[in-house]
Design an enzyme around this catalytic site. Structure first.
Site, PDB file in Angstrom:
ATOM      1  CD1 TRP A 236      -1.022   2.389   2.185  1.00 25.28           C
ATOM      2  CD2 TRP A 236      -2.824   1.724   1.035  1.00 25.28           C
ATOM      3  NE1 TRP A 236      -1.924   3.433   2.173  1.00 25.28           N
ATOM      4  CE2 TRP A 236      -3.042   3.044   1.484  1.00 25.28           C
ATOM      5  CE3 TRP A 236      -3.833   1.090   0.292  1.00 25.28           C
ATOM      6  CZ2 TRP A 236      -4.207   3.753   1.218  1.00 25.28           C
ATOM      7  CZ3 TRP A 236      -4.988   1.802   0.025  1.00 25.28           C
ATOM      8  CH2 TRP A 236      -5.168   3.113   0.488  1.00 25.28           C
TER       9      TRP A 236
ATOM     10  CG  ASN B  16      -1.681   6.888   2.262  1.00 25.96           C
ATOM     11  OD1 ASN B  16      -1.170   5.902   2.779  1.00 25.96           O
ATOM     12  ND2 ASN B  16      -2.042   7.925   2.972  1.00 25.96           N
ATOM     13  CG  ASP B  17      -1.120  11.260   2.167  1.00 27.89           C
ATOM     14  OD1 ASP B  17      -2.027  10.649   1.608  1.00 27.89           O
ATOM     15  OD2 ASP B  17      -1.241  11.784   3.291  1.00 27.89           O
TER      16      ASP B  17
HETATM   17  N1  DQQ Z   1      -3.054  10.598   5.025  1.00 27.35           N
HETATM   18  C1  DQQ Z   1      -2.153  10.554   6.135  1.00 27.35           C
HETATM   19  C2  DQQ Z   1      -2.484  11.727   6.980  1.00 27.35           C
HETATM   20  C3  DQQ Z   1      -3.084  12.656   6.017  1.00 27.35           C
HETATM   21  C4  DQQ Z   1      -3.887  11.765   5.151  1.00 27.35           C
HETATM   22  C5  DQQ Z   1      -2.298   9.231   6.829  1.00 27.35           C
HETATM   23  C6  DQQ Z   1      -4.234  12.344   3.815  1.00 27.35           C
HETATM   24  O1  DQQ Z   1      -1.329  12.253   7.608  1.00 27.35           O
HETATM   25  O2  DQQ Z   1      -3.828  13.675   6.638  1.00 27.35           O
HETATM   26  O3  DQQ Z   1      -2.002   8.186   5.949  1.00 27.35           O
HETATM   27  O4  DQQ Z   1      -4.473  11.363   2.840  1.00 27.35           O
END
Ligand code: DQQ
Length: 459
Positions: free
Chosen positions: A14, A16-17
């Site tokens: 996985w 994400n950001d």
């Molecule tokens: N994803 C992170 C946070 C953020 C959010 C956690 C935004 O720090 O606010 O995975 O996608």
């Protein structure tokens, strides 16, 4: 079959950001929210990759691990600070119970003594706790974004206060001791959730504040204005960073490179039914885009270095009105440039990508003259698999005389840059092996120039 070939993504699991994207030691560094133990959100570490051109990436070992012995369960998002004695990563430390993300988040840092290969957590952690706001309650407090000015370091953090999304400003003289200055910006509307991942920076003579909202489809937005005496922000314009939001672009992180360019990347989340997405990985980073001022608003263009990925090319000049023209070039990793005068379009002009031979399956980028907008239409793009908004648009264009589209497709990603101003990014899951054709359709539409490039893989 859905794995992009010229976008960054980890080998598995996985993501994400994007976090802490920066230029350091002669290279671009990209960190990102990463779960090394599965393909679902959780157990958040910071993954790490480096690049010489911000296009071709090399994977490195994960940079940040949760310090379980300290009650830390996740290393949430943050940024890099590369102008002190050592490079630092600032991030939000989250645990369980009293340390959960809603009420008990803390801001921590880590430093590297070996040129960003390995990272140690600072002994001063936690650097900032909720107490810094004294009587003011801030929930969902996270995502430090740090930069340096003449009188020290500044940080913005996102959160929710009195039911409104907020961005808060802090200052430090030594990168370790921080004071809360004031609320930099507050959502004018109540009940729209928190504001995540703020970015605050100067662009020419303007100040820009970017945030990712917990509502309105997650469309990351910006305010553009000036910074007044005492670091108060006075916005004069508002805009959208990407019209996709959770459909294709969220939580962007930006930085300035060695050439002084403000570059931004965002997370392209999966948004198809679980059984459609191949198990083993989830999440893609967008193409890097350069931000600049354009007619008093924010301009955005794909990083020019992406041109180096172009392979075989097809060009058509002056494509006359007709029903449907099929390009000679097919592929699921393409860049398409299309230019036309809006006066020459009566009705609509459609560019189908990821299209099967019979066009039954297709994703359509449509200019609609009457609506004065560009749509990305995913109704026919294996839409059964899509769980979310199938029709995306970029809002009113303001009747420009000329439109130049830059369209990037990469197996399951689609990014459409419109006149270097608006962008729509989307995830698409073309089911057919032959869903790799390009058609241009418009009975009463003339295209002045069309270029199609096959894009080479970065791996
Ligand atoms: N994803 C992170 C946070 C953020 C959010 C956690 C935004 O720090 O606010 O995975 O996608």
């Amino acid at each position: 079959m859905y794995r992009p070939s010229y976008h960054f993504l980890p080998e598995k699991n996985w993501m994400n950001d994007p976090n802490g994207v920066c230029w350091y030691g002669g290279k671009y560094h990209l960190f990102y929210q990463y779960n090394p133990t599965g393909d679902e959100w959780g157990n958040l570490h910071w993954g790490h990759a480096v690049s010489e051109d911000c296009v071709r990436w090399e994977h490195l070992p994960a940079a940040l691990y949760p310090s379980r012995e300290e009650g830390e369960v996740h290393c949430f998002s943050g940024s890099a600070s590369v102008d002190g004695a050592l490079p630092l990563l600032y991030y939000t430390s989250v645990g369980e119970g009293e340390r959960d993300s809603a009420c008990g988040a803390q801001q921590w840092y880590a430093y590297s003594e070996d040129g960003m290969l390995t990272w140690k957590k600072g002994k001063e952690n936690p650097l900032l706790t909720g107490e810094i706001h004294r009587d003011m309650e801030v929930l969902e407090w996270r995502d430090p974004f740090v930069w340096k000015e003449e009188d020290g370091w500044y940080m913005v953090l996102g959160g929710l206060s009195e039911g409104r999304g907020v961005v808060l400003l802090y200052h430090s003289c030594d990168q370790k001791h921080w004071e809360f200055l004031h609320v930099l910006m507050r959502n004018a509307c109540e009940g729209e959730g928190t504001w995540e991942c703020p970015n605050y920076f100067k662009l020419g003579d303007k100040a820009v504040l970017v945030y990712s909202p917990g509502s309105r489809g997650g469309m990351p937005c910006y305010f553009l204005g000036t910074e007044e005496e005492g670091h108060h922000f006075l916005p004069s314009e508002e805009g959208v960073i990407d019209h996709a939001g959770w459909e294709g672009f969220y939580a962007p992180n930006s930085f300035v490179d060695n050439r002084g360019r403000r570059i931004m990347l965002g997370w392209m989340p999966e948004n198809a039914r679980g059984d459609l997405v191949v198990p083993g990985w989830k999440g893609v980073q967008s193409l890097p885009r350069e931000l600049f001022l354009k007619d008093g608003r924010l301009g955005m263009r794909p990083l020019p270095e992406l041109v180096s990925l172009r392979g075989e090319r097809e060009e058509v000049v002056d494509l006359a009105p007709g029903t449907c023209w099929q390009a000679g070039t097919a592929g699921k990793a393409l860049e398409i440039l299309a230019e036309f005068d809006t006066e020459q379009v009566n009705g609509v002009l459609e560019i189908d990508v990821f299209a099967s031979e019979d066009r039954r399956e297709r994703t359509t980028v449509r200019y609609d003259r009457q609506e004065d907008t560009i749509f990305v239409d995913r109704e026919k793009s294996n839409a059964e698999g899509l769980t979310s908004r199938k029709l995306l648009d970029c809002g009113r264009l303001g009747r420009p005389g000329h439109i130049r589209l830059q369209i990037f497709l990469d197996y399951s990603t689609l990014e459409v840059f419109i006149n270097e101003g608006s962008v729509i990014s989307a995830r698409v899951y073309p089911s057919g092996k032959d869903s790799d054709n390009v058609f241009v359709c418009g009975a009463q539409a003339r295209i002045s120039k069309l270029e199609i490039y096959k894009m080479n893989s970065i791996w």
